[in-house]
Design a protein around this motif. Structure first.
Motif, PDB file in Angstrom:
ATOM      1  N   HIS A   1       0.828  -1.222   0.000  1.00  0.00           N
ATOM      2  CA  HIS A   1       0.000   0.000   0.000  1.00  0.00           C
ATOM      3  C   HIS A   1       0.855   1.262   0.000  1.00  0.00           C
ATOM      4  O   HIS A   1       0.509   2.249  -0.652  1.00  0.00           O
ATOM      5  N   MET A   2       1.972   1.223   0.725  1.00  0.00           N
ATOM      6  CA  MET A   2       2.840   2.410   0.754  1.00  0.00           C
ATOM      7  C   MET A   2       3.448   2.657  -0.626  1.00  0.00           C
ATOM      8  O   MET A   2       3.519   3.792  -1.099  1.00  0.00           O
ATOM      9  N   ARG A   3       3.873   1.566  -1.267  1.00  0.00           N
ATOM     10  CA  ARG A   3       4.445   1.710  -2.615  1.00  0.00           C
ATOM     11  C   ARG A   3       3.414   2.288  -3.589  1.00  0.00           C
ATOM     12  O   ARG A   3       3.718   3.192  -4.371  1.00  0.00           O
ATOM     13  N   GLU A   4       2.183   1.758  -3.509  1.00  0.00           N
ATOM     14  CA  GLU A   4       1.119   2.228  -4.412  1.00  0.00           C
ATOM     15  C   GLU A   4       0.787   3.694  -4.156  1.00  0.00           C
ATOM     16  O   GLU A   4       0.666   4.494  -5.091  1.00  0.00           O
ATOM     17  N   ALA A   5       0.644   4.033  -2.872  1.00  0.00           N
ATOM     18  CA  ALA A   5       0.251   5.408  -2.524  1.00  0.00           C
ATOM     19  C   ALA A   5       1.323   6.401  -2.965  1.00  0.00           C
ATOM     20  O   ALA A   5       1.014   7.464  -3.528  1.00  0.00           O
ATOM     21  N   CYS A   6       2.573   6.065  -2.717  1.00  0.00           N
ATOM     22  CA  CYS A   6       3.665   6.979  -3.074  1.00  0.00           C
ATOM     23  C   CYS A   6       3.800   7.090  -4.598  1.00  0.00           C
ATOM     24  O   CYS A   6       4.039   8.187  -5.122  1.00  0.00           O
ATOM     25  N   ALA A   7       3.624   5.962  -5.307  1.00  0.00           N
ATOM     26  CA  ALA A   7       3.705   6.000  -6.770  1.00  0.00           C
ATOM     27  C   ALA A   7       2.587   6.873  -7.338  1.00  0.00           C
ATOM     28  O   ALA A   7       2.804   7.647  -8.293  1.00  0.00           O
ATOM     29  N   ALA A   8       1.392   6.771  -6.759  1.00  0.00           N
ATOM     30  CA  ALA A   8       0.261   7.566  -7.253  1.00  0.00           C
ATOM     31  C   ALA A   8       0.506   9.056  -7.025  1.00  0.00           C
ATOM     32  O   ALA A   8       0.212   9.891  -7.903  1.00  0.00           O
ATOM     33  N   ILE A   9       1.070   9.408  -5.885  1.00  0.00           N
ATOM     34  CA  ILE A   9       1.373  10.813  -5.599  1.00  0.00           C
ATOM     35  C   ILE A   9       2.453  11.326  -6.557  1.00  0.00           C
ATOM     36  O   ILE A   9       2.350  12.431  -7.107  1.00  0.00           O
ATOM     37  N   ALA A  10       3.479  10.499  -6.766  1.00  0.00           N
ATOM     38  CA  ALA A  10       4.555  10.897  -7.683  1.00  0.00           C
ATOM     39  C   ALA A  10       3.993  11.151  -9.079  1.00  0.00           C
ATOM     40  O   ALA A  10       4.319  12.151  -9.737  1.00  0.00           O
ATOM     41  N   ASP A  11       3.118  10.259  -9.497  1.00  0.00           N
ATOM     42  CA  ASP A  11       2.524  10.355 -10.827  1.00  0.00           C
ATOM     43  C   ASP A  11       1.726  11.659 -10.975  1.00  0.00           C
ATOM     44  O   ASP A  11       1.896  12.408 -11.936  1.00  0.00           O
ATOM     45  N   LYS A  12       0.897  11.936  -9.990  1.00  0.00           N
ATOM     46  CA  LYS A  12       0.046  13.114 -10.006  1.00  0.00           C
ATOM     47  C   LYS A  12       0.869  14.408  -9.935  1.00  0.00           C
ATOM     48  O   LYS A  12       0.473  15.445 -10.480  1.00  0.00           O
ATOM     49  N   SER A  13       2.011  14.342  -9.263  1.00  0.00           N
ATOM     50  CA  SER A  13       2.831  15.536  -9.058  1.00  0.00           C
ATOM     51  C   SER A  13       3.971  15.639 -10.071  1.00  0.00           C
ATOM     52  O   SER A  13       4.889  16.452  -9.891  1.00  0.00           O
ATOM     53  N   LYS A  14       3.942  14.784 -11.098  1.00  0.00           N
ATOM     54  CA  LYS A  14       4.985  14.780 -12.146  1.00  0.00           C
ATOM     55  C   LYS A  14       6.393  14.621 -11.561  1.00  0.00           C
ATOM     56  O   LYS A  14       7.330  15.315 -11.912  1.00  0.00           O
ATOM     57  N   LEU A  15       6.508  13.680 -10.623  1.00  0.00           N
ATOM     58  CA  LEU A  15       7.793  13.412  -9.970  1.00  0.00           C
ATOM     59  C   LEU A  15       8.227  11.984 -10.269  1.00  0.00           C
ATOM     60  O   LEU A  15       7.404  11.118 -10.553  1.00  0.00           O
ATOM     61  N   GLU A  16       9.542  11.744 -10.171  1.00  0.00           N
ATOM     62  CA  GLU A  16      10.029  10.367 -10.248  1.00  0.00           C
ATOM     63  C   GLU A  16      10.252   9.857  -8.825  1.00  0.00           C
ATOM     64  O   GLU A  16      10.578  10.624  -7.935  1.00  0.00           O
TER      65      GLU A  16
END
Ligand SMILES: [Zn+2]
Length: 411
Positions: free
Chosen positions: A303-318
């Motif tokens: 869940h942490m991996r998914e949540a952080c990946a989703a935030i990165a995606d939305k914020s145009k971050l790697e």
């Protein structure tokens, strides 16, 4: 001869021993700084060994510097029942962490001597070298004893000055000769302060430790793009700190999805370039997650991996999300757990079942012998701190429970 039930720890003798040991490495604020394999560690070991010899024990040292003080049993062919903990502390540690378990073992021997009790199996009081891992991380010495590490590998580990653990042991005169597995016990019990606030808050004296929680640690790197704080419009920014902040919040929320809650901590954060008028281009942070159930830890990681990946995606971050260490949870032996529970009930010592939030040598021993732990309260749950404190009555009651289980196991 006294019956087993009459034998209690001598509260004042146990307290006096803890206080005397606390003078070795005493800090001005009332704590202890006694890092493993230093001159102070040697002083504490020498004092412990002299006390054990005065109590009639024979003392042996293994290749990792673990000290085994044996109270002989009537049948020398039987495997020993073992108890103990560690003598070393954090740089600014307290007077009770570790040393309580060692001196509770010694007090058990002294109390049994006073009562004239003979046991069939020998009782070994053990000091495990360098539990705290300040100088050589990884609970290496009890790990070698339990087959987690090869002895040659552990002795070859070096500290930040390039000194190997083997050299450090030689330097204080505690590099033993014998094979590390010479003393396989029939059971191991470790008494320890709780290092948490639960027993004190509930007014209970003994924690019957069911096991120790597992731990997974992560290192997360979030990469965006640096920019001028005055000129770059809000909607085109790729702010690595803002993204990381949202991830910290998301990771915290995941803890509350489970009952009982895992404990999840983000305790370290680095911002690049860390300038007040530059949009952060890169941020790194740590995550420490712990829970008694390995399955929950697995789900939490997902869940942490998914949540952080989703935030990165939305914020145009790697994002680079890396697991840097993992310790599986440990369940202690149900027979040892029952023995401790029943001994506490017999002595009318209030108790409750609980898990250990911290790792202990007992977690290594559980791999090779039936193992149990006895917790006693410490003031406000404070530990790894010079203010660490505990009550003489609680320490003695925990020790009396230890005496009961040692006598039961040693026959
Ligand atoms: Zn400890």
């Amino acid at each position: 001869m006294a019956s087993g039930q009459d034998i209690r720890a001598d509260k004042n003798r146990l307290w006096a021993s803890i206080m005397e040991m606390g003078r070795i490495g005493a800090t001005p604020a009332g704590g202890v700084g006694r890092i493993a394999l230093t001159a102070l560690d040697k002083q504490a070991r020498d004092l412990f060994v002299s006390w054990c010899k005065n109590a009639g024990c024979s003392v042996r040292i293994d290749a990792m510097g673990n000290i085994f003080a044996r109270r002989q049993g009537s049948d020398p062919g039987v495997a020993p029942v073992m108890t103990g903990s560690h003598l070393d502390t954090q740089p600014l540690g307290g007077k009770f962490d570790g040393i309580y378990g060692v001196l509770a073992g010694l007090e058990a021997v002294r109390a049994m001597n006073d009562a004239g009790v003979d046991t069939r199996a020998p009782i070994d009081v053990v000091v495990w070298t360098d539990e705290e891992g300040v100088r050589f991380p990884g609970m290496l010495a009890s790990g070698v004893f339990s087959g987690v590490y090869a002895v040659e590998d552990a002795l070859a580990r070096t500290d930040s000055d390039g000194i190997s653990m083997g050299e450090a042991l030689e330097a204080i005169g505690y590099a033993g000769e014998q094979a590390p597995h010479a003393h396989r016990p029939s059971a191991f019990f470790e008494a320890h302060i709780e290092q948490g606030p639960i027993l004190e808050a509930e007014g209970r004296t003994v924690g019957v430790v069911m096991g120790a929680q597992g731990q997974r640690c992560f290192h997360v790197t979030v990469t965006g793009e640096e920019g001028h704080a005055g000129t770059l419009p809000m909607d085109v920014r790729r702010d690595a700190l803002l993204g990381a902040a949202r991830m910290v919040d998301a990771v915290n929320a995941i803890a509350f999805e489970h009952e009982p809650h895992p404990v999840i901590t983000v305790g370290s954060l680095n911002v690049r370039p860390n300038s007040p008028n530059t949009i952060p281009g890169q941020t790194q942070f740590s995550i420490d997650s712990r829970h008694p159930d390995n399955g929950v830890l697995e789900t939490v990681e997902k869940h942490m991996r998914e949540a952080c990946a989703a935030i990165a995606d939305k914020s145009k971050l790697e994002i680079h999300f890396e697991r840097v260490s993992q310790r599986t949870s440990v369940s202690f032996d149900s027979g040892c757990i029952n023995s401790i529970r029943e001994a506490a009930a017999r002595l009318s010592v209030s108790h409750r079942d609980m898990y250990s939030g911290a790792g202990h040598d007992a977690c290594n021993l559980a791999l090779v012998a039936p193992t149990g732990m006895i917790f006693v309260p410490c003031e406000r749950g404070i530990s790894h701190n010079e203010m660490e404190n505990a009550k003489a009555e609680d320490l003695a009651d925990g020790c009396s429970v230890l005496i009961q289980v040692l006598m039961e196991r040693a026959g």
